[in-house]
Scaffold this active site. Structure first.
Site, short mmCIF file in Angstrom:
data_model
loop_
_atom_site.label_atom_id
_atom_site.label_comp_id
_atom_site.label_asym_id
_atom_site.label_seq_id
_atom_site.Cartn_x
_atom_site.Cartn_y
_atom_site.Cartn_z
CG ASP A 47 -2.07 -0.94 1.11
OD1 ASP A 47 -2.86 -1.02 2.06
OD2 ASP A 47 -2.20 -1.60 0.07
CG LEU A 97 -11.93 9.01 2.01
CD1 LEU A 97 -11.83 8.85 3.53
CD2 LEU A 97 -12.84 10.17 1.67
CE LYS A 124 -8.26 4.04 4.09
NZ LYS A 124 -8.04 2.63 3.74
CE LYS A 324 -3.70 3.55 3.61
NZ LYS A 324 -3.58 3.47 2.14
CB CYS A 442 14.15 -17.75 -20.72
SG CYS A 442 14.07 -17.76 -18.92
#
Length: 678
Positions: A47, A97, A124, A324, A442
């Site tokens: 995140d 948001l 949150k 956050k 490969c």
């Protein structure tokens, strides 16, 4: 590319064409990560890295607005809708948001509002966003966020959640009400579920969020009913005119609670920024002790009228912000470093760690990004290291702890040959990324290239998944794209876990993909750095595969979304005889590429050449549908109202855009009059 490679580029010294190419590449990369996170629930970056990359893209576009990508993550929310459930359009867009990562940024948000105002504060939740619709107080249907415009109808599964009201606890319900919230699994329930899954030899979940999202997307609601999911409500979306909206956000939450919804018991009303700081301090320290995972805090302007005045951006409300939390970090030991090979040959070092618990999940692998990162952090095999697991996704090694280093710790060196095919590894222009030169020779690159080829945005062979591709390559049944179209029933049924029905489904899916659009085909063949947007631009410009194959560098760099880097990659691709052979074999087996049809815009006196803004929700049109319709008759549809706006098309529950249009004297068209004008 990896996040660190995007961060390491010196954008300010790039030529304009190169800068544009990197902006497009970054936008495509973020779109893919958004799809992996929101739609598949299989994120491959943290995140924290996603948020930093998003901010990097914002900064680059703010400094170079002429290079703003079309339909990028800057304009959208989330990911695309999975197959398997009915798709429902949201009556009101589910936005997200903006994020901040420090108290200083949170203070900036507060100060920009220019009012000494109250903020409603809440945790949150880290779960699956959901919208539940009620008609006359009774549960009607439930829809996931999806891409913010439309989502998956998961009503039967949501109805099994014990704390979801099937009837609103009120004697006077509104005719229509959409309640929004987060579906979660608490920590203890998550551990119990994983223990049960392990006992019954089923795949366990990586974290509570994935468990909640995976449960809601199950097709058997009886299984979902056995899982202790919970809904925490955080607001409302669409509502009918008879709904009496409270004056504050805090009162709205109390009203939802009185209707029978669960709301967070850690909600708080801050009267000033000092109280916001106190709440932040308290929740940061209590986070580990909460019964459920949270990945941050949400702050909303409490006064509803003030919310309307402050308004919205294309992504979400300007009157709310998400703080956050920093990523969680623990110590572990590097047992070994292995090198993985990607689709384009990129070599990525991965640390094999002594298993350690981070955020309730056992971690044994972590990305090291690239060899330069290993050198700069001085990470060695045998070192004790700090491991970060941000946002419950792929962990990374943050730094080594040399004070604990053993005498036999081994320096990590980039191998000179590919660990899979033994081809030479090269580093071009002294960049951070090293590549295997084996190409189609490969097996690792072949496998990843074929996975890309069949993917949803490429050839869209939906029954041919990643695991089956791996099986087919390992069994030497496919090596090049054309081989997929030569598969037969006996070959498929001879594979492990491939019954007759699933084998036939694969063959039907392959047949269905035989008439791809030119844009899909260009994307599918995997030319380096070409994403969806540039594939569309190339297809529309050249109109046929033949013209595209003959393209010259000078012509390519004049096309939107194609800079010097991509142009060079295209020219190099068509100069490779093996690539030409692969494409020719593909066409020889009967694949019919559909060239784009250039459609002239129909003329409409009311809309052709006009700048139009759409606001509110509509009874007879979806927002995306209406936007496409207006563009087809020559209108320019924008997201914000200004003096240059010719008209605003207004539906129900229109907000600040309608107010601004009235202030500027812009023409307002209601849905009742729209049909006649169209």
């Amino acid at each position: 590319m990896t996040p660190n490679e995007f961060f390491s580029i010196k954008y300010h010294i790039l030529a304009k064409a190169e800068l544009k190419a990197y902006i497009d590449k970054l936008a495509d990369y973020l779109s893919q990560q958004s799809y992996l996170y929101h739609t598949l629930d299989k994120p491959i970056i943290s995140d924290s890295d996603y948020d930093k990359l998003f901010r990097l893209l914002q900064d680059l576009v703010n400094d170079n607005p002429q290079f703003k990508p079309i339909n990028s993550v800057l304009d959208r929310v989330g990911g695309e809708v999975l197959a398997g459930f009915e798709t429902i359009k949201h009556k009101k867009k589910m936005t997200s948001l903006a994020n901040v990562f420090s108290l200083e940024e949170l203070r900036d948000f507060y100060d920009k509002i220019e009012y000494d105002i109250e903020l409603e504060c809440e945790p949150k939740m880290d779960g699956l966003a959901i919208s539940i619709f009620y008609k006359n107080g009774k549960f009607d249907y439930a829809v996931t966020r999806g891409d913010g415009i439309q989502g998956e109808k998961v009503s039967e599964n949501v109805k099994t959640i014990r704390n979801v009201p099937l009837k609103l606890n009120t004697s006077n319900p509104p005719e229509e009400l959409e309640v929004r919230g987060e579906i979660i699994l608490d920590k203890q329930s998550f551990l119990s579920l994983n223990e049960y899954m392990q006992t019954h030899e089923n795949k366990t979940f990586a974290n509570p969020r994935n468990a909640a999202a995976g449960s809601i997307r199950m097709l058997d609601s009886k299984v979902v009913a056995k899982r202790p999911l919970k809904l925490y409500s955080y607001g409302i979306g669409y509502f009918s005119k008879d709904f009496v909206y409270p004056e504050t956000q805090f009162e709205l939450m109390q009203l939802l609670q009185s209707f029978g919804f669960t709301i967070s018991d850690n909600m708080f009303l801050a009267k000033n920024f000092s109280e916001v700081e106190e709440y932040h301090h308290k929740m940061s320290h209590q986070r580990a002790d909460l019964a459920y995972d949270i990945d941050g805090l949400v702050f909303k302007v409490n006064n509803i009228k003030l919310q309307d005045t402050i308004g919205y951006t294309a992504r979400g409300p300007k009157w709310a912000i998400a703080y956050k939390f920093p990523a969680e970090e623990v110590e572990s030991e590097v047992l070994n470093v292995e090198f993985q090979v990607g689709r384009t040959g990129a070599i990525t070092p991965v640390a094999r760690l002594k298993p350690v618990a981070v955020g309730g999940v056992i971690v044994s692998n972590a990305t090291l990004h690239n060899i330069n990162e290993i050198k700069s952090k001085d990470i060695r095999v045998g070192d004790r290291v700090i491991v970060r697991r941000a946002g419950d996704v792929i962990p990374e090694v943050v730094k080594s702890l040399p004070q604990y280093r053993k005498s036999d710790a081994q320096i990590v060196e980039m191998p000179t040959n590919c660990p899979v095919c033994d081809s030479k590894i090269e580093n071009v222009n002294d960049q951070a990324i090293y590549r295997c030169t084996g190409g189609w020779h490969c097996q690792a690159q072949t496998t990843e290239r074929l996975k890309h080829f069949v993917s949803r945005k490429a050839m869209d062979i939906d029954k041919l998944g990643a695991k089956l591709i791996e099986q087919l390559v390992a069994a030497n049944l496919i090596k090049y794209p054309a081989d997929i179209y030569k598969l037969n029933f006996e070959q498929l049924t001879g594979l492990e876990r491939m019954a007759a029905k699933s084998s036939q489904n694969v063959l039907d899916s392959i047949t269905k993909s035989k008439e791809p659009s030119l844009a899909r085909f260009i994307f599918a063949i995997g030319i380096k750095d070409i994403g969806e947007v540039s594939s569309d631009a190339l297809a529309n410009h050249f109109g046929s595969l033949e013209s595209f194959r003959d393209a010259k560098f000078e012509e390519l760099i004049e096309i939107n979304y194609v800079g010097e880097i991509i142009a060079n990659n295209i020219v190099s691709f068509w100069h490779d005889s093996l690539n030409i052979k692969i494409v020719e074999e593909f066409l020889a087996i009967g694949i019919k590429i559909q060239n784009p049809v250039k459609v002239e815009h129909a003329y409409n006196e009311s809309f052709t050449g006009k700048t139009v803004v759409i606001t509110g929700s509509f009874e007879n049109y979806g927002r995306t549908e209406l936007t496409q319709l207006l563009k087809s008759i020559g209108a320019k549809v924008t997201s914000s109202v200004s003096k240059k706006t010719d008209m605003v098309i207004c539906g129900d529950n229109a907000g600040s855009k309608l107010t601004k249009a009235q202030e500027l004297g812009v023409e307002v068209i209601l849905e009742d009059n729209l049909k006649d004008l169209l």
